[in-house]
Scaffold this motif. Structure first.
Motif, PDB file in Angstrom:
ATOM      1  N   ASP A   1       0.822  -1.213   0.000  1.00 25.27           N
ATOM      2  CA  ASP A   1       0.000   0.000   0.000  1.00 25.27           C
ATOM      3  C   ASP A   1       0.855   1.262   0.000  1.00 25.27           C
ATOM      4  OD1 ASP A   1      -2.549  -1.428   0.436  1.00 25.27           O
ATOM      5  OD2 ASP A   1      -1.618  -1.951   2.360  1.00 25.27           O
ATOM      6  N   VAL A   2       2.057   1.148   0.562  1.00 22.39           N
ATOM      7  CA  VAL A   2       2.924   2.324   0.694  1.00 22.39           C
ATOM      8  C   VAL A   2       4.357   1.939   0.331  1.00 22.39           C
ATOM      9  CG1 VAL A   2       3.823   4.083   2.281  1.00 22.39           C
ATOM     10  CG2 VAL A   2       1.506   3.165   2.627  1.00 22.39           C
ATOM     11  N   LEU A   3       4.928   2.715  -0.575  1.00 25.39           N
ATOM     12  CA  LEU A   3       6.326   2.516  -0.968  1.00 25.39           C
ATOM     13  C   LEU A   3       7.107   3.707  -0.425  1.00 25.39           C
ATOM     14  CD1 LEU A   3       8.124   0.683  -2.786  1.00 25.39           C
ATOM     15  CD2 LEU A   3       7.560   2.195  -4.684  1.00 25.39           C
ATOM     16  N   TYR A   4       7.936   3.452   0.593  1.00 22.11           N
ATOM     17  CA  TYR A   4       8.716   4.534   1.219  1.00 22.11           C
ATOM     18  C   TYR A   4      10.146   4.396   0.715  1.00 22.11           C
ATOM     19  CZ  TYR A   4      10.397   7.645   4.970  1.00 22.11           C
ATOM     20  OH  TYR A   4      10.952   8.686   5.692  1.00 22.11           O
ATOM     21  N   VAL A   5      10.509   5.265  -0.214  1.00 23.39           N
ATOM     22  CA  VAL A   5      11.791   5.152  -0.923  1.00 23.39           C
ATOM     23  C   VAL A   5      12.828   6.041  -0.239  1.00 23.39           C
ATOM     24  CG1 VAL A   5      12.897   5.357  -3.192  1.00 23.39           C
ATOM     25  CG2 VAL A   5      10.449   4.866  -3.036  1.00 23.39           C
TER      26      VAL A   5
ATOM     27  N   ILE B   1       0.683   4.455  -2.540  1.00 23.80           N
ATOM     28  CA  ILE B   1       1.294   5.795  -2.531  1.00 23.80           C
ATOM     29  C   ILE B   1       2.815   5.672  -2.348  1.00 23.80           C
ATOM     30  CG2 ILE B   1      -0.772   6.995  -1.727  1.00 23.80           C
ATOM     31  CD1 ILE B   1       0.620   7.183   1.066  1.00 23.80           C
ATOM     32  N   ILE B   2       3.516   6.666  -2.888  1.00 28.73           N
ATOM     33  CA  ILE B   2       4.982   6.696  -2.779  1.00 28.73           C
ATOM     34  C   ILE B   2       5.382   7.869  -1.886  1.00 28.73           C
ATOM     35  CG2 ILE B   2       7.159   6.870  -4.040  1.00 28.73           C
ATOM     36  CD1 ILE B   2       5.581   6.051  -6.566  1.00 28.73           C
ATOM     37  N   LEU B   3       6.149   7.565  -0.858  1.00 30.83           N
ATOM     38  CA  LEU B   3       6.700   8.601   0.013  1.00 30.83           C
ATOM     39  C   LEU B   3       8.230   8.574  -0.098  1.00 30.83           C
ATOM     40  CD1 LEU B   3       4.554   8.125   3.263  1.00 30.83           C
ATOM     41  CD2 LEU B   3       4.041   9.484   1.238  1.00 30.83           C
ATOM     42  N   HIS B   4       8.836   9.675   0.276  1.00 26.48           N
ATOM     43  CA  HIS B   4      10.307   9.786   0.277  1.00 26.48           C
ATOM     44  C   HIS B   4      10.633  10.937   1.232  1.00 26.48           C
ATOM     45  CE1 HIS B   4      14.451  10.242  -0.931  1.00 26.48           C
ATOM     46  NE2 HIS B   4      14.360   9.482  -1.998  1.00 26.48           N
ATOM     47  N   PRO B   5      11.586  10.739   2.143  1.00 28.20           N
ATOM     48  CA  PRO B   5      11.892  11.852   3.064  1.00 28.20           C
ATOM     49  C   PRO B   5      12.567  13.023   2.346  1.00 28.20           C
ATOM     50  CG  PRO B   5      13.424  10.013   3.423  1.00 28.20           C
ATOM     51  CD  PRO B   5      12.390   9.526   2.439  1.00 28.20           C
ATOM     52  N   LEU B   6      13.114  12.763   1.168  1.00 27.65           N
ATOM     53  CA  LEU B   6      13.878  13.733   0.378  1.00 27.65           C
ATOM     54  C   LEU B   6      15.135  14.174   1.155  1.00 27.65           C
ATOM     55  CD1 LEU B   6      10.930  15.843  -1.084  1.00 27.65           C
ATOM     56  CD2 LEU B   6      12.057  13.857  -2.119  1.00 27.65           C
ATOM     57  N   PRO B   7      16.219  14.597   0.552  1.00 34.02           N
ATOM     58  CA  PRO B   7      16.339  14.809  -0.882  1.00 34.02           C
ATOM     59  C   PRO B   7      16.426  13.487  -1.666  1.00 34.02           C
ATOM     60  CG  PRO B   7      18.465  15.136   0.191  1.00 34.02           C
ATOM     61  CD  PRO B   7      17.471  14.908   1.276  1.00 34.02           C
ATOM     62  N   ARG B   8      15.967  13.582  -2.920  1.00 35.14           N
ATOM     63  CA  ARG B   8      16.072  12.431  -3.823  1.00 35.14           C
ATOM     64  C   ARG B   8      17.240  12.673  -4.782  1.00 35.14           C
ATOM     65  NH1 ARG B   8      11.403  12.603  -8.432  1.00 35.14           N
ATOM     66  NH2 ARG B   8      11.508  14.841  -8.135  1.00 35.14           N
ATOM     67  N   ILE B   9      17.860  11.620  -5.218  1.00 35.38           N
ATOM     68  CA  ILE B   9      18.903  11.748  -6.249  1.00 35.38           C
ATOM     69  C   ILE B   9      18.330  11.176  -7.548  1.00 35.38           C
ATOM     70  CG2 ILE B   9      21.324  11.272  -6.853  1.00 35.38           C
ATOM     71  CD1 ILE B   9      20.925  12.990  -4.330  1.00 35.38           C
ATOM     72  N   ASP B  10      18.382   9.838  -7.698  1.00 41.93           N
ATOM     73  CA  ASP B  10      17.857   9.245  -8.934  1.00 41.93           C
ATOM     74  C   ASP B  10      16.968   8.042  -8.644  1.00 41.93           C
ATOM     75  OD1 ASP B  10      19.735   7.539  -7.988  1.00 41.93           O
ATOM     76  OD2 ASP B  10      21.081   7.652  -9.712  1.00 41.93           O
TER      77      ASP B  10
ATOM     78  N   ALA C   1      11.797  11.395 -12.475  1.00 41.02           N
ATOM     79  CA  ALA C   1      10.973  12.617 -12.496  1.00 41.02           C
ATOM     80  C   ALA C   1       9.598  12.354 -13.108  1.00 41.02           C
ATOM     81  CB  ALA C   1      11.702  13.706 -13.270  1.00 41.02           C
ATOM     82  N   GLU C   2       9.504  11.363 -14.018  1.00 43.51           N
ATOM     83  CA  GLU C   2       8.218  11.055 -14.667  1.00 43.51           C
ATOM     84  C   GLU C   2       7.163  10.566 -13.663  1.00 43.51           C
ATOM     85  OE1 GLU C   2       9.459   8.095 -17.474  1.00 43.51           O
ATOM     86  OE2 GLU C   2       9.477   6.478 -16.012  1.00 43.51           O
ATOM     87  N   VAL C   3       7.600  10.129 -12.488  1.00 45.22           N
ATOM     88  CA  VAL C   3       6.671   9.646 -11.457  1.00 45.22           C
ATOM     89  C   VAL C   3       6.000  10.814 -10.718  1.00 45.22           C
ATOM     90  CG1 VAL C   3       6.523   8.280  -9.301  1.00 45.22           C
ATOM     91  CG2 VAL C   3       7.968   7.489 -11.185  1.00 45.22           C
ATOM     92  N   ASP C   4       6.646  11.974 -10.745  1.00 42.96           N
ATOM     93  CA  ASP C   4       6.166  13.113  -9.933  1.00 42.96           C
ATOM     94  C   ASP C   4       4.733  13.514 -10.234  1.00 42.96           C
ATOM     95  OD1 ASP C   4       8.756  13.034  -9.105  1.00 42.96           O
ATOM     96  OD2 ASP C   4       9.327  15.015  -9.864  1.00 42.96           O
ATOM     97  N   SER C   5       4.318  13.354 -11.480  1.00 39.53           N
ATOM     98  CA  SER C   5       2.965  13.807 -11.852  1.00 39.53           C
ATOM     99  C   SER C   5       1.926  12.681 -11.741  1.00 39.53           C
ATOM    100  CB  SER C   5       2.988  14.364 -13.275  1.00 39.53           C
ATOM    101  OG  SER C   5       3.543  13.391 -14.140  1.00 39.53           O
ATOM    102  N   THR C   6       2.302  11.541 -11.199  1.00 38.12           N
ATOM    103  CA  THR C   6       1.323  10.449 -11.034  1.00 38.12           C
ATOM    104  C   THR C   6       0.572  10.639  -9.714  1.00 38.12           C
ATOM    105  OG1 THR C   6       2.811   8.963  -9.811  1.00 38.12           O
ATOM    106  CG2 THR C   6       2.900   8.862 -12.234  1.00 38.12           C
ATOM    107  N   PRO C   7      -0.640  10.058  -9.626  1.00 32.93           N
ATOM    108  CA  PRO C   7      -1.388  10.193  -8.367  1.00 32.93           C
ATOM    109  C   PRO C   7      -0.700   9.486  -7.199  1.00 32.93           C
ATOM    110  CG  PRO C   7      -2.699   9.049 -10.058  1.00 32.93           C
ATOM    111  CD  PRO C   7      -1.373   9.348 -10.676  1.00 32.93           C
ATOM    112  N   GLN C   8       0.186   8.559  -7.508  1.00 36.53           N
ATOM    113  CA  GLN C   8       0.870   7.826  -6.422  1.00 36.53           C
ATOM    114  C   GLN C   8       1.922   8.676  -5.700  1.00 36.53           C
ATOM    115  OE1 GLN C   8       0.367   6.396  -9.456  1.00 36.53           O
ATOM    116  NE2 GLN C   8      -0.450   4.337  -9.129  1.00 36.53           N
ATOM    117  N   ALA C   9       2.460   9.667  -6.384  1.00 35.49           N
ATOM    118  CA  ALA C   9       3.552  10.460  -5.805  1.00 35.49           C
ATOM    119  C   ALA C   9       3.011  11.394  -4.728  1.00 35.49           C
ATOM    120  CB  ALA C   9       4.228  11.276  -6.907  1.00 35.49           C
TER     121      ALA C   9
END
Ligand code: CP
Length: 309
Positions: free
Chosen positions: A223-227, A263-272, A276-284
């Protein structure tokens, strides 16, 4: 009104908090949303000192924004180079000096145990804003708040922590906190970056844990992808970093196999690790997560300084 006690408390480790206390902090954070929008003077006259001995964008600025939105003030430094540690001053003396200027201190430091040491010396509450690869408790509160807000619940979720589980401090605090909920935890990392033993030891009898190196296998269930980012700066040997660099990359192809409401979460900062194509998806949801950092830190400041009960 709550019988729970937050006034004057240090926030050094998420392990110092019960589920009841965490749930109360999440509820208080929700109540702060209105003040994040319109402002408040509930912390007028109070001073937050930010002592950041390591780089930060989100944690430092969101603590500052949180304090300003509640009518308080902030001072501090954003790099060790301009502080008197450069002249040889130790952390204990820095804290015993700064407490004279502060009602509350937020400390980020490269050494594990630094926040605990600072709390022992400080007369004012200390908030751990990241202690080496050890913990980042205020990030965990905002991660939990994001789960609650985005999924409507935390119990019952299947959550995967992906990437650098050895050196990534956010996943240590988050794993401790999630062990207080009824969840399934997937720990996905390269073999050399597996979750620290002490974290596994602390949580393994409380929740179901699945450790794996393969992300593709588990994507359809979760349900949750914490990258997380591979923490290059914490590797003692850069040759070891080179072996795991780019180990996981979330892109549109990855999402084809995922549940529609994952849903995709990330504490940021992100590198690679997230394309970037994922940013506009509803999951981001990682930029919503950033906003949640302000309201959660507003709640923590207000509770610890006794402006709300
Ligand atoms: N998530 C986080 O701690 O970000 P910063 O390093 O930018 O503060």
């Amino acid at each position: 009104m709550s019988s729970l006690q937050f006034k004057g408390r240090d926030i050094v480790s998420i392990e110092d908090f019960s589920r009841e206390e965490i749930d109360y902090i999440l509820k208080s954070s929700q109540a702060m949303e209105q003040f994040a929008a319109k402002g408040s003077d509930m912390l007028k006259g109070k001073i937050l000192v930010n002592l950041f001995f390591e780089p930060s964008t989100r944690t430092r600025l969101s603590f500052e924004a949180a304090m300003l939105k509640l009518g308080g003030s902030t001072i501090g430094f954003a790099e060790a180079e301009i502080a008197s540690v450069r002249k040889g001053e130790n952390l204990a003396d820095t804290i015993r000096t700064v407490e004279n200027y502060a009602d509350i201190i937020a400390l980020r430091h490269p050494l594990e145990g630094a926040a605990k040491l600072a709390a022992e010396f400080s007369k004012v509450p200390v908030l751990n804003a990241g202690s080496g690869a050890e913990e980042h408790p205020t990030q965990a509160f905002m991660d939990l708040y994001t789960l609650q807000k985005e999924k409507g619940k935390i119990d019952g979720l299947k959550i995967a922590l992906v990437g650098d589980l050895r050196y990534g401090r956010t996943v240590h605090s988050l794993a401790y906190a999630l062990s207080l909920y009824n969840i399934e935890l997937y720990l996905i990392s390269p073999e050399t970056l597996r979750m620290r033993h002490e974290v596994i030891r602390a949580i393994k009898n409380k929740i179901s844990i699945i450790e794996d190196t393969n992300l593709e296998n588990i994507i359809p269930q979760i349900d949750v992808l914490y990258v997380t980012r591979i923490q290059k700066e914490r590797f003692p040997d850069l040759a070891e970093y080179a072996k795991v660099k780019g180990a996981y990359r979330i892109d549109l192809k990855t999402l084809q196999k995922a549940k529609k409401d994952m849903i995709i979460l990330h504490p940021l900062p992100r590198i690679d690790e997230i394309a970037a194509e994922v940013d506009s998806t509803p999951q981001a949801r990682y930029f919503q997560q950033v906003w949640n950092g302000i309201v959660v830190r507003m709640a923590l400041l207000a509770l610890v300084l006794g402006a709300v009960k």
